[in-house]
Design a protein around this motif. Structure first.
Motif, short mmCIF file in Angstrom:
data_model
loop_
_atom_site.label_atom_id
_atom_site.label_comp_id
_atom_site.label_asym_id
_atom_site.label_seq_id
_atom_site.Cartn_x
_atom_site.Cartn_y
_atom_site.Cartn_z
N ALA A 152 42.40 42.60 34.68
CA ALA A 152 41.27 41.88 34.08
C ALA A 152 39.98 42.53 34.53
N ILE A 153 39.02 42.61 33.60
CA ILE A 153 37.70 43.16 33.87
C ILE A 153 36.68 42.04 33.72
N VAL A 154 35.93 41.76 34.78
CA VAL A 154 34.89 40.73 34.74
C VAL A 154 33.57 41.33 35.18
N GLY A 155 32.47 40.65 34.83
CA GLY A 155 31.16 41.13 35.22
C GLY A 155 30.08 40.43 34.44
N PRO A 156 28.83 40.63 34.80
CA PRO A 156 27.71 39.99 34.09
C PRO A 156 27.61 40.49 32.66
N SER A 157 26.95 39.69 31.81
CA SER A 157 26.76 40.08 30.41
C SER A 157 26.04 41.42 30.32
N GLY A 192 31.01 35.29 43.49
CA GLY A 192 30.11 35.90 44.45
C GLY A 192 29.85 37.36 44.15
N HIS A 193 30.91 38.10 43.78
CA HIS A 193 30.73 39.51 43.43
C HIS A 193 29.81 39.66 42.22
N ILE A 194 29.98 38.80 41.23
CA ILE A 194 29.16 38.89 40.01
C ILE A 194 27.73 38.49 40.29
N ALA A 195 27.54 37.46 41.15
CA ALA A 195 26.18 37.05 41.52
C ALA A 195 25.45 38.20 42.22
N ALA A 254 45.88 37.72 35.67
CA ALA A 254 45.90 39.12 36.10
C ALA A 254 46.71 39.38 37.36
N ASP A 255 47.20 40.62 37.45
CA ASP A 255 47.75 41.15 38.70
C ASP A 255 46.63 41.71 39.57
N ARG A 256 45.59 42.23 38.89
CA ARG A 256 44.45 42.83 39.60
C ARG A 256 43.20 42.60 38.78
N ILE A 257 42.10 42.31 39.47
CA ILE A 257 40.83 42.01 38.81
C ILE A 257 39.80 43.03 39.28
N PHE A 258 39.08 43.61 38.31
CA PHE A 258 38.00 44.55 38.60
C PHE A 258 36.68 43.88 38.25
N GLY A 287 27.18 50.02 34.01
CA GLY A 287 28.37 49.44 34.64
C GLY A 287 29.18 50.41 35.46
N ARG A 288 29.66 49.90 36.58
CA ARG A 288 30.63 50.61 37.41
C ARG A 288 31.42 49.54 38.15
N ILE A 289 32.54 49.92 38.72
CA ILE A 289 33.37 48.95 39.45
C ILE A 289 32.79 48.77 40.85
N VAL A 290 32.48 47.52 41.20
CA VAL A 290 31.92 47.23 42.51
C VAL A 290 32.89 46.46 43.41
N ALA A 291 33.95 45.91 42.83
CA ALA A 291 34.95 45.20 43.63
C ALA A 291 36.27 45.22 42.88
N GLU A 292 37.35 45.23 43.65
CA GLU A 292 38.69 45.23 43.08
C GLU A 292 39.53 44.25 43.90
#
Length: 263
Positions: free
Chosen positions: A38-43, A254-257, A210-214, A221-226
């Motif tokens: 799963a990929i999550v993040g701010p708009s 918290g990661h997204i904030a 998900a098994d893993r969330i990015f 955009g870039r990956i900041v937490a996994e």
């Protein structure tokens, strides 16, 4: 387990953006074969851009995208896609909407007319799996939004893709229908070896499926937490009421904030 999707040091800029800013920059992500990611993040962080890059609908200006061991230089035929809007053709029945990819993708295109009965049987089996048994003769306007989204999942899976890309597929649905469809996609993934990448704003959805969330940063955009999700499978909706689940959702929030504040 081998990498199935490998996005390495990718930067992408849309040509028509006024400021010339990158949508994603130095993006690195690897999804294992058979994994549900799963990929999550701010708009506006580039989640949908990532999806387009992984399926060959866009090509990066820097870096490489590799799917199933091959660098992506054209649209990826082994991928199935479902979006927030099911985009069913109103003049075709549900069954004929689901068959549509087979009219385009080889080798099915060449075989469809000669083996129509076999393909129809496959559609009927998929419809039964998603709770739409016997609904193939209906037109999209005769189906609820949730039923259309179930049919959209069938259409994404009919050509037996190795990669399933889901871009906010349940975002327009009410809470109860959305959770029903979480269980549908959970069961579909459990029944097949397909690799799934889900783009979503719903942190509960990501944690449940998900098994893993990015987690992605704000644009570019870039990956900041996994985060590995270690809840045992099969997962029941009751898990969403546990302290462990709530803790994970708060961690992701918290990661997204932090990503939003850093923008």
């Amino acid at each position: 387990m081998k990498k199935f999707v490998d996005i390495h040091d990718v930067t992408h800029v849309y040509a028509r953006t006024e400021d010339g800013a990158a949508a994603v920059e130095h993006l690195n992500l690897a999804v294992r074969e058979g994994e549900f990611a799963a990929i999550v993040g701010p708009s506006g962080c580039g989640k949908s851009t990532l999806m387009k890059l992984a399926t060959g609908l866009q090509f990066p200006i820097k870096g490489t995208v590799i799917v199933d061991g091959k660098q992506v230089t054209a649209p990826v035929k082994l991928a199935g896609m479902a979006f927030q809007n099911p985009t069913m053709l109103p003049w075709r029945t549900t069954l004929d909407n689901i068959l549509l990819p087979l009219e385009i993708v080889e080798p099915h295109r060449s075989k469809l007319r000669r083996h129509k009965a076999e393909y129809v049987a496959k559609v009927e089996k998929l419809l039964a799996q998603v709770g739409l048994k016997g609904q193939g003769h209906k037109f999209p306007w005769q189906l609820s939004g949730g039923m259309q989204q179930r049919a959209s999942l069938c259409r994404a899976l009919i050509h037996e893709p190795k990669l399933l890309m889901l871009d906010e597929p349940f975002g327009a649905l009410d809470t109860f229908t959305r959770e029903e469809l979480w269980c549908v996609i959970r069961d579909l993934h459990a029944a097949s070896p397909v690799t799934v990448i889900l783009v979503t704003h719903d942190l509960r959805e990501a944690a449940f499926l998900a098994d893993r969330i990015f987690c992605m940063s704000a644009r570019p955009g870039r990956i900041v937490a996994e985060r590995e999700v270690d809840f045992p499978r099969p997962r029941d909706l009751e898990i969403t009421y546990t302290p462990e689940f709530t803790t994970l959702v708060h961690e992701l929030r918290g990661h997204i904030a932090q990503a939003r504040m850093a923008a």
